[in-house]
Write a protein that holds these residues in place. Structure first.
Motif, PDB file in Angstrom:
ATOM      1  N   ILE A   1       0.841  -1.196   0.000  1.00 43.68           N
ATOM      2  CA  ILE A   1       0.000   0.000   0.000  1.00 43.68           C
ATOM      3  C   ILE A   1       0.878   1.248   0.000  1.00 43.68           C
ATOM      4  CG2 ILE A   1      -1.697   1.342   1.317  1.00 43.68           C
ATOM      5  CD1 ILE A   1      -2.789  -1.392   2.337  1.00 43.68           C
ATOM      6  N   ALA A   2       1.881   1.282   0.870  1.00 46.28           N
ATOM      7  CA  ALA A   2       2.755   2.454   0.959  1.00 46.28           C
ATOM      8  C   ALA A   2       3.482   2.708  -0.359  1.00 46.28           C
ATOM      9  CB  ALA A   2       3.765   2.277   2.101  1.00 46.28           C
ATOM     10  N   ARG A   3       4.015   1.671  -0.958  1.00 47.21           N
ATOM     11  CA  ARG A   3       4.734   1.867  -2.228  1.00 47.21           C
ATOM     12  C   ARG A   3       3.795   2.297  -3.342  1.00 47.21           C
ATOM     13  NH1 ARG A   3       9.990  -1.844  -3.093  1.00 47.21           N
ATOM     14  NH2 ARG A   3      10.805  -1.688  -0.974  1.00 47.21           N
ATOM     15  N   SER A   4       2.577   1.782  -3.347  1.00 49.67           N
ATOM     16  CA  SER A   4       1.594   2.210  -4.346  1.00 49.67           C
ATOM     17  C   SER A   4       1.263   3.680  -4.164  1.00 49.67           C
ATOM     18  CB  SER A   4       0.310   1.379  -4.229  1.00 49.67           C
ATOM     19  OG  SER A   4       0.569   0.029  -4.477  1.00 49.67           O
ATOM     20  N   LEU A   5       1.067   4.097  -2.912  1.00 47.09           N
ATOM     21  CA  LEU A   5       0.742   5.494  -2.646  1.00 47.09           C
ATOM     22  C   LEU A   5       1.897   6.425  -2.999  1.00 47.09           C
ATOM     23  CD1 LEU A   5      -1.272   5.165   0.669  1.00 47.09           C
ATOM     24  CD2 LEU A   5      -2.149   5.699  -1.621  1.00 47.09           C
TER      25      LEU A   5
END
Length: 154
Positions: free
Chosen positions: A15-19
């Motif tokens: 999730i963090a890398r996508s954001l």
């Protein structure tokens, strides 16, 4: 420091890398418009009403991240087209999930005058579902994160 964002590119979280790539609302609206058929800078700018410098920065990042590729426009070589790559097209599930969540949670009954439909038959699309590997439907409390075995353990 106000306005400074945390860099999430090294985070051990999908999730963090996508954001880090698509976490800005303008970015997903640009991708949404690409699915609607927009390809030129001016089309995005006119539809979104976004300042040119912000749009330029977002498009540049989307190209750098492999979400868009730049192609020469056959009718106007000085005005390139921004075309979704296969990586960019995979964002359709994110957009559908956001649409469906917003449709259910952000509008009063009868307020939303558009719906997401199948391009072939015009029927409304079903709500996205999360399923286990064996096909069971999973609810919001039916999953967790787990460590993957390291390649050395395999």
């Amino acid at each position: 420091m106000k306005g400074r964002k945390t860099n999430l590119e090294g985070a051990n979280c999908g999730i963090a890398r996508s954001l880090q790539i698509v976490g800005d609302w303008w970015t997903l609206l640009i991708v949404r418009d690409a699915f609607r058929g927009y390809q030129r800078f001016g089309e995005f700018q006119k539809n979104l009403g976004l300042a040119k410098n912000i749009l330029s920065a977002r498009l540049k990042k989307l190209v750098q991240e492999g979400i868009f590729t730049i192609e020469a426009h056959p009718d106007s070589p000085s005005s390139p087209r921004y075309v979704l790559t296969p990586k960019g097209e995979k964002l359709y599930t994110v957009l559908v999930a956001l649409w469906q969540w917003g449709e259910e949670n952000c509008f009063e009954l009868g307020e939303l005058d558009t719906e997401m439909v199948d391009r072939i038959d015009g029927a409304p699309i079903r709500a996205l579902q999360v399923k286990a590997d064996d096909g069971r439907l999973l609810g919001p409390r039916d999953f967790r994160l787990a460590s993957r075995p390291s390649p050395a353990d395999a």
